[in-house]
Design an enzyme around this catalytic site. Sequence first.
Site, PDB file in Angstrom:
ATOM      1  N   HIS A 208      -2.232  42.368   7.456  1.00  0.00           N
ATOM      2  CA  HIS A 208      -1.797  41.829   8.748  1.00  0.00           C
ATOM      3  C   HIS A 208      -0.885  42.797   9.496  1.00  0.00           C
ATOM      4  O   HIS A 208      -0.504  42.514  10.641  1.00  0.00           O
ATOM      5  CB  HIS A 208      -1.070  40.497   8.560  1.00  0.00           C
ATOM      6  CG  HIS A 208      -1.920  39.413   7.990  1.00  0.00           C
ATOM      7  ND1 HIS A 208      -3.142  39.064   8.518  1.00  0.00           N
ATOM      8  CD2 HIS A 208      -1.734  38.593   6.908  1.00  0.00           C
ATOM      9  CE1 HIS A 208      -3.675  38.083   7.802  1.00  0.00           C
ATOM     10  NE2 HIS A 208      -2.843  37.789   6.816  1.00  0.00           N
TER      11      HIS A 208
ATOM     12  N   ASP B 179     -10.119  38.471   2.077  1.00  0.00           N
ATOM     13  CA  ASP B 179      -8.976  37.563   2.062  1.00  0.00           C
ATOM     14  C   ASP B 179      -9.314  36.320   2.885  1.00  0.00           C
ATOM     15  O   ASP B 179     -10.149  36.368   3.796  1.00  0.00           O
ATOM     16  CB  ASP B 179      -7.775  38.287   2.675  1.00  0.00           C
ATOM     17  CG  ASP B 179      -6.462  37.564   2.498  1.00  0.00           C
ATOM     18  OD1 ASP B 179      -5.685  37.965   1.617  1.00  0.00           O
ATOM     19  OD2 ASP B 179      -6.194  36.607   3.261  1.00  0.00           O
TER      20      ASP B 179
ATOM     21  N   HIS C  72      -7.547  35.026   5.067  1.00  0.00           N
ATOM     22  CA  HIS C  72      -7.071  35.279   6.425  1.00  0.00           C
ATOM     23  C   HIS C  72      -7.736  36.532   6.990  1.00  0.00           C
ATOM     24  O   HIS C  72      -7.945  37.507   6.267  1.00  0.00           O
ATOM     25  CB  HIS C  72      -5.553  35.483   6.437  1.00  0.00           C
ATOM     26  CG  HIS C  72      -4.772  34.371   5.820  1.00  0.00           C
ATOM     27  ND1 HIS C  72      -4.348  34.400   4.511  1.00  0.00           N
ATOM     28  CD2 HIS C  72      -4.352  33.197   6.343  1.00  0.00           C
ATOM     29  CE1 HIS C  72      -3.681  33.285   4.236  1.00  0.00           C
ATOM     30  NE2 HIS C  72      -3.679  32.535   5.325  1.00  0.00           N
TER      31      HIS C  72
ATOM     32  N   ASP D 183      -6.671  34.477  -2.122  1.00  0.00           N
ATOM     33  CA  ASP D 183      -6.298  33.207  -1.509  1.00  0.00           C
ATOM     34  C   ASP D 183      -7.482  32.451  -0.914  1.00  0.00           C
ATOM     35  O   ASP D 183      -7.313  31.374  -0.334  1.00  0.00           O
ATOM     36  CB  ASP D 183      -5.206  33.395  -0.457  1.00  0.00           C
ATOM     37  CG  ASP D 183      -5.457  34.574   0.467  1.00  0.00           C
ATOM     38  OD1 ASP D 183      -6.527  35.198   0.366  1.00  0.00           O
ATOM     39  OD2 ASP D 183      -4.564  34.882   1.279  1.00  0.00           O
TER      40      ASP D 183
END
Length: 342
Positions: A157, A193, A195, A282
Amino acid sequence: MQVFHHGDSARHDPNRYFRRGAIVDHPEQADRYHRLLETVRASGHVVREVGDFGLDPIFAVHDVGYVAFLREAWDRRDALPGIDDEILTGHFARPHMHRRPEGLLGLIGLYTADTSTPVRAGTWQAVYGSAQAAVAAADAALAETYAYALCRPPGHHAYADSAGGFCYLNNSAIAAERLRGATGGRVAVLDIDVHHGNGTQGIFYARPDVFTVSVHADPADYFPYFAGYADEIGAGPGEGFNRNLPLPQGSGDEPWLAAIADGVVAIGSYKPAALVVALGLDASKDDPIGALTVTEAGFRKAAAIIAAAGLSTVIVQEGGYLCPALQQNLSAFLDEFERARA
């Protein structure tokens, strides 16, 4: 499999997080590093603590002023009366706020995107060590076809000049740029991931020499909200070299694996010299902040699909938070990847 890590990764130790109006336990705790390290040791992988490759691999993808902020912020904390064990702000720059302030509180708002990325006493040492692990694994992958970088804190990120989503330095981007420089060829990043890898996308968005693919939960109602949509395909010279494959929340093994397979096919058509896998655990059905329902068997199958691409591969640890399944899913992925390459 060779595993690269740095002991300073545990020095960033946030314990609280302002989320949805409440103070909660921070999900990205230092114990993640210890548990993942314990897992790879127990699995019999060759574990190596990395040395120091310096700042140049970091500057290859990150803004000089941003890196200086991360290095210096804690030592400047006396400029903020009342600071205790971390530096954080509630004042964040928006795109139309275009001036760079001089004071530390303003710089925190300029260089961080949210309240999940505080600067603490050991933050710089931890993120620097994590980046060094990514560099070492990239070098090893070129020599021995694949390697795993146990990076913590995660990085995908982080933009060239901004921290966010628990991430400070973009380890996957650092590894990709290291591979690109070493091979002189094109490189791909496959982010699995839960995200979207918005920072990685941002760093390479206008470049044709790094093809970025991200499989993630639909950001329309999930972090990072403002990026990760299917119509984001790159810009300028990079147009056509970014692909997002968002999935509905709750998606399990079948759609997740199908998206990964689609991404691998696209990467194959790009014909890169090497691959970075941004491994977020995740996506697990058991992850405390996840939004997909991938099983341990799903992680095994994902590893087999990616390994079949036959590319020199750096596996970079991204998300995956404290739960019993965290270590099991890491073992499943790494063991199957290695078995598929045997």
